[in-house]
Write an enzyme that holds these catalytic residues in place. Structure first.
Site, PDB file in Angstrom:
ATOM      1  N   ASP A 198       0.939  -0.886  -0.255  1.00 56.50           N
ATOM      2  CA  ASP A 198       0.306   0.113   0.056  1.00 56.50           C
ATOM      3  C   ASP A 198       0.940   1.651  -0.055  1.00 56.50           C
ATOM      4  O   ASP A 198       1.735   0.957   0.632  1.00 56.50           O
ATOM      5  CB  ASP A 198      -0.527  -0.024   1.293  1.00 56.50           C
ATOM      6  CG  ASP A 198      -2.126   1.370   1.088  1.00 56.50           C
ATOM      7  OD1 ASP A 198      -2.315   1.546   0.469  1.00 56.50           O
ATOM      8  OD2 ASP A 198      -2.808   1.146   2.109  1.00 56.50           O
TER       9      ASP A 198
ATOM     10  N   GLY B  53       0.270   5.434  -4.855  1.00 55.00           N
ATOM     11  CA  GLY B  53      -0.760   6.762  -5.147  1.00 55.00           C
ATOM     12  C   GLY B  53      -0.079   8.077  -4.410  1.00 55.00           C
ATOM     13  O   GLY B  53       0.496   9.427  -4.613  1.00 55.00           O
TER      14      GLY B  53
ATOM     15  N   ARG C   7       0.331   8.725  -9.881  1.00 51.46           N
ATOM     16  CA  ARG C   7      -0.174   7.690  -9.783  1.00 51.46           C
ATOM     17  C   ARG C   7       0.951   6.673  -9.362  1.00 51.46           C
ATOM     18  O   ARG C   7       1.508   5.829  -9.195  1.00 51.46           O
ATOM     19  CB  ARG C   7      -1.284   7.335  -9.011  1.00 51.46           C
ATOM     20  CG  ARG C   7      -2.049   8.231  -7.618  1.00 51.46           C
ATOM     21  CD  ARG C   7      -3.627   8.214  -8.082  1.00 51.46           C
ATOM     22  NE  ARG C   7      -3.311   7.107  -7.300  1.00 51.46           N
ATOM     23  CZ  ARG C   7      -3.807   6.807  -6.373  1.00 51.46           C
ATOM     24  NH1 ARG C   7      -3.817   7.469  -5.301  1.00 51.46           N
ATOM     25  NH2 ARG C   7      -4.138   5.195  -5.732  1.00 51.46           N
TER      26      ARG C   7
ATOM     27  N   HIS D  68       3.376   3.287  -8.832  1.00 47.17           N
ATOM     28  CA  HIS D  68       2.828   2.292  -8.587  1.00 47.17           C
ATOM     29  C   HIS D  68       3.982   1.739  -9.515  1.00 47.17           C
ATOM     30  O   HIS D  68       4.756   0.132  -9.646  1.00 47.17           O
ATOM     31  CB  HIS D  68       2.337   2.343  -9.852  1.00 47.17           C
ATOM     32  CG  HIS D  68       0.540   2.057  -9.453  1.00 47.17           C
ATOM     33  ND1 HIS D  68       0.663   1.235  -8.286  1.00 47.17           N
ATOM     34  CD2 HIS D  68      -0.364   3.039  -9.575  1.00 47.17           C
ATOM     35  CE1 HIS D  68      -1.487   1.798  -7.825  1.00 47.17           C
ATOM     36  NE2 HIS D  68      -1.256   2.806  -8.944  1.00 47.17           N
TER      37      HIS D  68
ATOM     38  N   SER E 269      -6.894  -5.673  -5.644  1.00 45.65           N
ATOM     39  CA  SER E 269      -8.129  -6.512  -5.077  1.00 45.65           C
ATOM     40  C   SER E 269      -9.696  -6.058  -5.689  1.00 45.65           C
ATOM     41  O   SER E 269      -9.610  -5.448  -6.941  1.00 45.65           O
ATOM     42  CB  SER E 269      -8.593  -5.185  -3.878  1.00 45.65           C
ATOM     43  OG  SER E 269      -9.148  -4.082  -4.408  1.00 45.65           O
ATOM     44  N   THR E 270     -10.210  -6.801  -5.679  1.00 40.05           N
ATOM     45  CA  THR E 270     -11.781  -7.000  -6.503  1.00 40.05           C
ATOM     46  C   THR E 270     -12.823  -5.209  -6.425  1.00 40.05           C
ATOM     47  O   THR E 270     -13.455  -5.053  -7.188  1.00 40.05           O
ATOM     48  CB  THR E 270     -12.858  -7.618  -6.101  1.00 40.05           C
ATOM     49  OG1 THR E 270     -12.453  -7.783  -4.007  1.00 40.05           O
ATOM     50  CG2 THR E 270     -12.611  -9.200  -6.229  1.00 40.05           C
ATOM     51  N   GLU E 271     -11.891  -5.226  -4.777  1.00 40.72           N
ATOM     52  CA  GLU E 271     -12.252  -3.602  -4.948  1.00 40.72           C
ATOM     53  C   GLU E 271     -11.172  -2.612  -6.466  1.00 40.72           C
ATOM     54  O   GLU E 271     -12.546  -1.235  -6.405  1.00 40.72           O
ATOM     55  CB  GLU E 271     -12.610  -2.928  -3.859  1.00 40.72           C
ATOM     56  CG  GLU E 271     -13.443  -3.117  -3.367  1.00 40.72           C
ATOM     57  CD  GLU E 271     -13.386  -4.872  -2.912  1.00 40.72           C
ATOM     58  OE1 GLU E 271     -12.173  -5.461  -2.237  1.00 40.72           O
ATOM     59  OE2 GLU E 271     -14.563  -5.908  -2.297  1.00 40.72           O
TER      60      GLU E 271
ATOM     61  N   LEU F 267      10.591 -20.831  -3.878  1.00 45.32           N
ATOM     62  CA  LEU F 267       9.359 -19.707  -3.364  1.00 45.32           C
ATOM     63  C   LEU F 267       8.280 -19.910  -3.322  1.00 45.32           C
ATOM     64  O   LEU F 267       8.396 -19.649  -5.676  1.00 45.32           O
ATOM     65  CB  LEU F 267      10.111 -18.240  -3.125  1.00 45.32           C
ATOM     66  CG  LEU F 267       8.882 -17.400  -2.553  1.00 45.32           C
ATOM     67  CD1 LEU F 267       8.182 -17.178  -1.357  1.00 45.32           C
ATOM     68  CD2 LEU F 267       9.686 -16.439  -3.282  1.00 45.32           C
TER      69      LEU F 267
ATOM     70  N   ARG G 273       2.029  -4.793   7.064  1.00 46.07           N
ATOM     71  CA  ARG G 273       1.304  -2.999   5.903  1.00 46.07           C
ATOM     72  C   ARG G 273       2.012  -2.334   6.113  1.00 46.07           C
ATOM     73  O   ARG G 273       2.077  -1.661   6.994  1.00 46.07           O
ATOM     74  CB  ARG G 273      -0.582  -3.239   6.273  1.00 46.07           C
ATOM     75  CG  ARG G 273      -1.106  -2.200   5.408  1.00 46.07           C
ATOM     76  CD  ARG G 273      -2.038  -2.404   5.754  1.00 46.07           C
ATOM     77  NE  ARG G 273      -3.263  -1.541   4.920  1.00 46.07           N
ATOM     78  CZ  ARG G 273      -4.277  -1.499   3.619  1.00 46.07           C
ATOM     79  NH1 ARG G 273      -5.182  -2.365   4.373  1.00 46.07           N
ATOM     80  NH2 ARG G 273      -4.385  -0.595   3.262  1.00 46.07           N
TER      81      ARG G 273
ATOM     82  N   SER H 227      -8.702  -4.346   4.751  1.00 45.48           N
ATOM     83  CA  SER H 227      -8.640  -4.432   2.909  1.00 45.48           C
ATOM     84  C   SER H 227      -9.406  -5.541   2.363  1.00 45.48           C
ATOM     85  O   SER H 227      -8.756  -5.284   0.686  1.00 45.48           O
ATOM     86  CB  SER H 227      -7.727  -3.745   2.611  1.00 45.48           C
ATOM     87  OG  SER H 227      -7.406  -2.650   3.174  1.00 45.48           O
TER      88      SER H 227
ATOM     89  N   GLU I  51       0.532 -13.006  12.350  1.00 45.28           N
ATOM     90  CA  GLU I  51       0.781 -11.885  13.256  1.00 45.28           C
ATOM     91  C   GLU I  51       0.867 -10.179  12.283  1.00 45.28           C
ATOM     92  O   GLU I  51       1.388 -10.540  11.207  1.00 45.28           O
ATOM     93  CB  GLU I  51       2.970 -12.259  13.651  1.00 45.28           C
ATOM     94  CG  GLU I  51       2.479 -13.112  14.643  1.00 45.28           C
ATOM     95  CD  GLU I  51       2.336 -12.334  16.370  1.00 45.28           C
ATOM     96  OE1 GLU I  51       2.027 -11.704  17.297  1.00 45.28           O
ATOM     97  OE2 GLU I  51       1.509 -13.710  16.375  1.00 45.28           O
TER      98      GLU I  51
HETATM   99  C1  FPP Z   1      -1.762   0.229  -3.143  1.00 44.13           C
HETATM  100  O1  FPP Z   1      -1.272   1.881  -3.574  1.00 44.13           O
HETATM  101  C2  FPP Z   1      -1.287  -0.401  -4.351  1.00 44.13           C
HETATM  102  C3  FPP Z   1      -1.537  -0.862  -5.515  1.00 44.13           C
HETATM  103  C4  FPP Z   1      -3.541  -1.203  -5.689  1.00 44.13           C
HETATM  104  C5  FPP Z   1      -1.044  -2.092  -6.431  1.00 44.13           C
HETATM  105  C6  FPP Z   1       0.366  -2.662  -5.848  1.00 44.13           C
HETATM  106  C7  FPP Z   1       1.185  -2.233  -7.039  1.00 44.13           C
HETATM  107  C8  FPP Z   1       2.130  -2.960  -7.928  1.00 44.13           C
HETATM  108  C9  FPP Z   1       2.916  -2.817  -6.419  1.00 44.13           C
HETATM  109  C10 FPP Z   1       3.052  -2.954  -8.694  1.00 44.13           C
HETATM  110  C11 FPP Z   1       1.894  -3.459  -9.242  1.00 44.13           C
HETATM  111  C12 FPP Z   1       1.921  -5.241  -9.061  1.00 44.13           C
HETATM  112  C13 FPP Z   1       2.550  -6.360 -10.141  1.00 44.13           C
HETATM  113  C14 FPP Z   1       2.900  -7.694  -9.256  1.00 44.13           C
HETATM  114  C15 FPP Z   1       3.499  -6.423 -10.337  1.00 44.13           C
HETATM  115  P1  FPP Z   1      -2.233   2.719  -3.893  1.00 44.13           P
HETATM  116  O2  FPP Z   1      -2.067   3.268  -4.718  1.00 44.13           O
HETATM  117  O3  FPP Z   1      -3.413   2.085  -3.236  1.00 44.13           O
HETATM  118  O4  FPP Z   1      -2.134   3.964  -2.647  1.00 44.13           O
HETATM  119  P2  FPP Z   1      -2.391   4.870  -2.314  1.00 44.13           P
HETATM  120  O5  FPP Z   1      -3.586   4.172  -0.624  1.00 44.13           O
HETATM  121  O6  FPP Z   1      -1.314   5.581  -1.229  1.00 44.13           O
HETATM  122  O7  FPP Z   1      -3.033   5.156  -2.914  1.00 44.13           O
END
Ligand code: FPP
Length: 266
Positions: free
Chosen positions: A43, A46, A56, A60, A88-90, A154, A211, A219, A230
């Site tokens: 997380d 963005g 944003r 990523h 996520s689904t959301e 892994l 997290r 979430s 844990e």
């Molecule tokens: C949450 O941050 C992150 C995501 C919704 C996507 C996570 C994806 C990656 C790290 C890259 C792509 C994944 C792979 C497997 C190559 P957010 O955008 O919700 O951040 P915010 O809470 O600050 O808005």
């Protein structure tokens, strides 16, 4: 091959710089008490980007680099299972452009990294409703799963179009169908049967959930599997997350007393 840290453990001990250096943290680690299964909610991409005055998508993209570091260290430490929450689904509620960026990054990551992941014996196990992913992403995900299916190192679960509630609903439907088809009796349903119908069937529950980015919530991630996990939270945003953070999480995990609802015997 991924960079080796462990081989230099004792040789480099005296070269440690500061208590939080990677080498120093590594030296403190008890390799016999590592988590078997690590789960991560990646997380903060963005917010991290916006704070830097960038789009944003930059967050990523940098988040993928952090993921690479984490996978490397998990391989190095011979962690058995790693589950990351990638979409996520959301997350479909996000603007179309951001969804496209995330899917493109996934495709790019899988095609770019697959050789190295396979060279390191990593088995890619995508989990979630994969059939609903855009075609390109679906193909990349299936190809990576197929290429790495016989790897024995892994187990890298990548949660895509994943939701803990959707996973439970899907498991309950499968169980109900088996009851309808006389393959299962109601009285035979127990926790083990339910777990065997989850995407993570056959894998141990996560020992440690990480997290980043300062939020304290699940979430909709691994709702069943995290019952006795844990939790380790940090304010560090995911794009800034690195091996040192992972080592700190492992060290903290090693200081925890896990009782699983029972008592510690003296
Ligand atoms: C949450 O941050 C992150 C995501 C919704 C996507 C996570 C994806 C990656 C790290 C890259 C792509 C994944 C792979 C497997 C190559 P957010 O955008 O919700 O951040 P915010 O809470 O600050 O808005």
């Amino acid at each position: 091959m991924f960079k080796r840290l462990l081989g230099n453990r004792s040789k480099n001990a005296e070269k440690s710089v500061g208590v939080n250096s990677e080498q120093n943290l590594m030296e403190q680690l008890d390799l016999s008490k590592l988590p078997v299964h690590v789960a991560i909610i990646m997380d903060g991409n963005g917010r991290w980007a916006v704070r830097m005055g960038k789009p944003r998508s930059f967050g990523h993209r940098t988040g993928v680099k952090a993921l690479r570091q984490v996978v490397e260290l998990c391989v190095e430490l011979k962690i058995r299972h790693l589950t990351v929450y990638a979409f996520s689904t959301e997350n479909w509620k996000r603007p179309r452009e951001e969804i496209n960026v995330l899917m493109d990054l996934l495709v790019e990551y899988l095609y770019k990294e697959i050789d190295e992941l396979c060279a390191n014996n990593v088995k890619i196990n995508p989990i979630g409703i994969l059939s609903e992913l855009p075609e390109k992403a679906r193909e990349a995900v299936y190809a990576a799963r197929e290429r790495s299916r016989d790897n024995t190192g892994l187990v890298f679960n990548v949660a895509l179009n994943y939701g803990g509630r959707a996973e439970l609903v899907q498991a309950i439907r499968e169980i109900a169908e088996k009851i309808n088809g006389n393959q299962l009796r109601v009285e035979d349903i127990d926790g083990g049967v339910l777990a065997a119908h989850l995407y993570t069937a056959g894998q141990p529950d996560p020992d440690l959930l990480i997290r980043p980015s300062g939020d304290y919530r699940l979430s909709n991630f691994l709702l069943w599997q995290l019952a006795y996990t844990e939790f380790w939270m940090t304010d560090t945003m995911w794009p800034d997350f690195g091996k040192r953070d992972l080592l700190k999480a492992f060290l903290d995990f090693q200081s925890r007393e896990r009782r699983f609802g029972g008592l510690i015997r003296n």
